[in-house]
Design a protein around this motif. Structure first.
Motif, PDB file in Angstrom:
ATOM      1  N   VAL A 153     -12.736 -10.683   8.161  1.00 50.22           N
ATOM      2  CA  VAL A 153     -13.774 -10.425   7.879  1.00 50.22           C
ATOM      3  C   VAL A 153     -12.715  -8.234   8.976  1.00 50.22           C
ATOM      4  O   VAL A 153     -12.226  -8.777   9.381  1.00 50.22           O
ATOM      5  N   GLY A 154     -13.398  -7.468   8.559  1.00 46.95           N
ATOM      6  CA  GLY A 154     -12.957  -6.284   8.544  1.00 46.95           C
ATOM      7  C   GLY A 154     -12.394  -6.257  10.593  1.00 46.95           C
ATOM      8  O   GLY A 154     -13.947  -6.778  10.319  1.00 46.95           O
ATOM      9  N   ALA A 155     -12.683  -5.284  11.513  1.00 49.56           N
ATOM     10  CA  ALA A 155     -12.173  -5.461  12.476  1.00 49.56           C
ATOM     11  C   ALA A 155     -14.275  -4.702  12.841  1.00 49.56           C
ATOM     12  O   ALA A 155     -13.964  -5.048  13.956  1.00 49.56           O
ATOM     13  N   LEU A 156     -14.471  -4.157  11.749  1.00 46.08           N
ATOM     14  CA  LEU A 156     -15.348  -2.987  12.131  1.00 46.08           C
ATOM     15  C   LEU A 156     -16.404  -3.358  11.059  1.00 46.08           C
ATOM     16  O   LEU A 156     -17.327  -2.922  10.890  1.00 46.08           O
ATOM     17  N   GLY A 157     -16.348  -4.355  10.172  1.00 47.13           N
ATOM     18  CA  GLY A 157     -17.309  -5.771   9.988  1.00 47.13           C
ATOM     19  C   GLY A 157     -17.408  -5.862   8.706  1.00 47.13           C
ATOM     20  O   GLY A 157     -18.069  -6.370   7.851  1.00 47.13           O
ATOM     21  N   SER A 158     -16.223  -5.252   7.985  1.00 49.54           N
ATOM     22  CA  SER A 158     -16.581  -5.320   5.725  1.00 49.54           C
ATOM     23  C   SER A 158     -15.227  -6.844   5.748  1.00 49.54           C
ATOM     24  O   SER A 158     -15.376  -7.307   6.121  1.00 49.54           O
ATOM     25  N   VAL A 159     -16.626  -6.874   4.692  1.00 47.98           N
ATOM     26  CA  VAL A 159     -15.406  -8.466   4.284  1.00 47.98           C
ATOM     27  C   VAL A 159     -15.426  -7.947   2.613  1.00 47.98           C
ATOM     28  O   VAL A 159     -16.048  -7.007   2.027  1.00 47.98           O
ATOM     29  N   THR A 160     -14.544  -8.801   2.042  1.00 52.96           N
ATOM     30  CA  THR A 160     -13.993  -9.034   0.909  1.00 52.96           C
ATOM     31  C   THR A 160     -15.079  -9.334  -0.189  1.00 52.96           C
ATOM     32  O   THR A 160     -16.282  -9.832   0.371  1.00 52.96           O
ATOM     33  N   LYS A 161     -14.975  -8.786  -1.764  1.00 56.54           N
ATOM     34  CA  LYS A 161     -15.816  -9.538  -2.677  1.00 56.54           C
ATOM     35  C   LYS A 161     -15.653 -10.932  -2.991  1.00 56.54           C
ATOM     36  O   LYS A 161     -16.640 -11.651  -3.431  1.00 56.54           O
ATOM     37  N   ASP A 162     -14.284 -11.036  -2.666  1.00 58.18           N
ATOM     38  CA  ASP A 162     -14.160 -12.773  -2.727  1.00 58.18           C
ATOM     39  C   ASP A 162     -14.492 -13.753  -1.103  1.00 58.18           C
ATOM     40  O   ASP A 162     -14.683 -14.738  -1.235  1.00 58.18           O
ATOM     41  N   PHE A 163     -15.331 -13.046  -0.246  1.00 63.38           N
ATOM     42  CA  PHE A 163     -15.139 -13.599   0.899  1.00 63.38           C
ATOM     43  C   PHE A 163     -16.868 -14.339   0.504  1.00 63.38           C
ATOM     44  O   PHE A 163     -16.285 -15.867   1.114  1.00 63.38           O
ATOM     45  N   GLU A 164     -17.561 -14.592  -0.324  1.00 64.83           N
ATOM     46  CA  GLU A 164     -19.044 -15.392  -0.415  1.00 64.83           C
ATOM     47  C   GLU A 164     -17.987 -16.205  -1.338  1.00 64.83           C
ATOM     48  O   GLU A 164     -18.374 -18.228  -0.628  1.00 64.83           O
ATOM     49  N   LYS A 165     -17.131 -16.755  -1.891  1.00 69.52           N
ATOM     50  CA  LYS A 165     -16.399 -17.722  -2.214  1.00 69.52           C
ATOM     51  C   LYS A 165     -15.696 -18.674  -1.805  1.00 69.52           C
ATOM     52  O   LYS A 165     -15.744 -19.116  -2.024  1.00 69.52           O
ATOM     53  N   TRP A 166     -14.999 -17.913  -0.561  1.00 68.47           N
ATOM     54  CA  TRP A 166     -14.264 -18.322   0.461  1.00 68.47           C
ATOM     55  C   TRP A 166     -14.969 -19.930   1.492  1.00 68.47           C
ATOM     56  O   TRP A 166     -14.507 -20.627   2.088  1.00 68.47           O
TER      57      TRP A 166
END
Length: 428
Positions: free
Chosen positions: A383-396
């Protein structure tokens, strides 16, 4: 009256009909003074409350802006008067810590789903209501309304815009700004819509929410900003390490002197703690009521599962990366999960996910061989230091099967980032 009673004369101060002050016509000046006074009083009282950031905005929208909305299209507001009320709102929000003075104005009025704060501006509200009233009158089949001179009622029609057009205008202006729009442009291709879940939920305190938004807008008073934008004659190097330009990205994720304590203890370990807390819940190990009071033990073991916290894995050959943050061994299914959270700057979240998977490839094969596991999988929780998550985050996250949502991981990360920012930049 038929019964002989006498009706009192209407006083010069007028009377209220459906909440609007009238005599022989609407008393616009008096109504505007009353509305402005009541609107400001309500906004101030809401900002004094202990509501979280999301509820503060919702309360202003429903409790304060409704005072103005009621007479929109009837009371003759000028554009300057509406803009002045919006400026007053922003000043009050700044006074009570709900808005950074240098944060982007257009973003304040964007929907939270699109990464804004969701505030309903007074000018926007009146424009939308005038637009809706105009459509209603023109489409009405009632004889009385057909006789009405629409143009004389809707004198402010030139200011009327639909809600969709207003939102589109705010979004375009925000994204096209050279400084405030940098974060959006730099992260647009790497982050998913889940990146704004923390904003949609609105559970952070108003001060924390405004700090994170200001950091994303590049509005924090870093040495680099003071020198490059404000033109001050100062040294723009980091006040902590002195080895690089003091930018927002450097302060929240790149300073070597902050890496081992602030980045790790204040932010990274708290993200890992949420996962460990949920694992204890799943496998029946003892845990505290709240994740932030949870103290992970190095080794937890039962007949079904074994959980290791920041534990080095001994292998036959020396490996550079042999210490995942959390190791979960499921004994019955003979499977193993290597869970490793990270909080890089938001532009690097995709690269960090890939890096985590590559780093533990050798360890994964060694564990499968030594412990005779059927399956060993690396789970990068980035998770990014300012809150961003990748498109694969939900999968993990789904592979963990812990009922964890994006905002549950974003919260400890953003709380840690806000604490780091305040410490380094002396923000109160």
């Amino acid at each position: 009256m038929p019964d002989g009673a006498m009706m009192r004369n209407v006083e010069e101060s007028g009377y209220k009909y459906l909440g609007v002050l009238e005599v022989d016509g609407i008393k616009h000046d008096q109504m505007k003074d009353q509305v402005k006074k009541e609107y400001t009083r309500r906004v101030r009282n809401i900002l004094k409350s202990k509501l979280n950031g999301g509820n503060i905005i919702s309360a202003i929208n429903s409790r304060a802006v409704s005072v103005v909305r009621y007479g929109a299209g009837i009371i003759k507001w000028t554009k300057n008067e509406l803009e002045e009320m919006d400026r007053k709102t922003r000043k009050l929000m700044t006074m009570y810590g709900a808005q950074h003075p240098k944060a982007d104005v257009d973003r304040l009025y964007l929907k939270r789903y699109d990464g804004g704060r969701g505030l309903l501006g007074v000018e926007d509200c009146v424009q939308a209501e005038v637009n809706s009233l105009d459509k209603y009158l023109r489409a009405s089949e009632e004889n009385m309304l057909k006789e009405v001179n629409i143009s004389s009622i809707l004198e402010n029609k030139k200011h009327g815009q639909s809600r969709e057009d207003i939102q589109k205008s705010h979004k375009e202006r925000y994204e096209n700004k050279g400084l405030h729009g940098q974060f959006h442009k730099a992260t647009e291709k790497v982050k998913s819509n889940k990146s704004w879940d923390w904003l949609r939920k609105g559970y952070l305190k108003k001060e924390t929410e405004s700090t994170i938004i200001a950091a994303q807008d590049q509005a924090l008073c870093t040495a680099n900003l003071r020198k490059r934008v404000y033109g001050e004659d100062i040294d723009s190097s980091c006040r902590v390490c002195g080895n690089a330009e003091e930018t927002v990205a450097h302060v929240v994720s790149e300073c070597q002197k902050l890496a081992q304590k602030e980045y790790k203890e204040v932010r990274h370990d708290n993200v890992a703690k949420v996962i460990h807390w949920k694992l204890c819940e799943k496998w029946g190990f003892e845990k505290s009521d709240k994740w932030y009071t949870h103290k992970p033990e190095k080794v937890l073991e039962s007949d079904e599962c074994k959980i290791l916290w920041d534990f080095p894995i001994q292998t036959d050959k020396t490996l550079e990366h042999n210490r995942p943050d959390i190791t979960v061994i499921e004994k019955n299914s003979k499977t193993c999960l290597l869970i490793d959270p990270a909080c890089p700057f938001d532009t690097r979240i995709e690269r960090k996910e890939e890096e985590k998977c590559n780093n533990y490839c050798d360890l994964k094969y060694e564990i499968a061989r030594m412990w005779r596991m059927k399956e060993v999988e690396v789970i990068p929780v980035v998770v990014g230091a300012l809150g961003s998550v990748t498109k694969d985050f939900e999968k993990w996250i789904q592979k963990l099967d812990l009922g964890i949502t994006a905002e549950m991981i974003q919260k400890p990360c953003l709380l840690g980032t806000a604490r780091i920012i305040r410490k380094v930049l002396d923000m109160k």
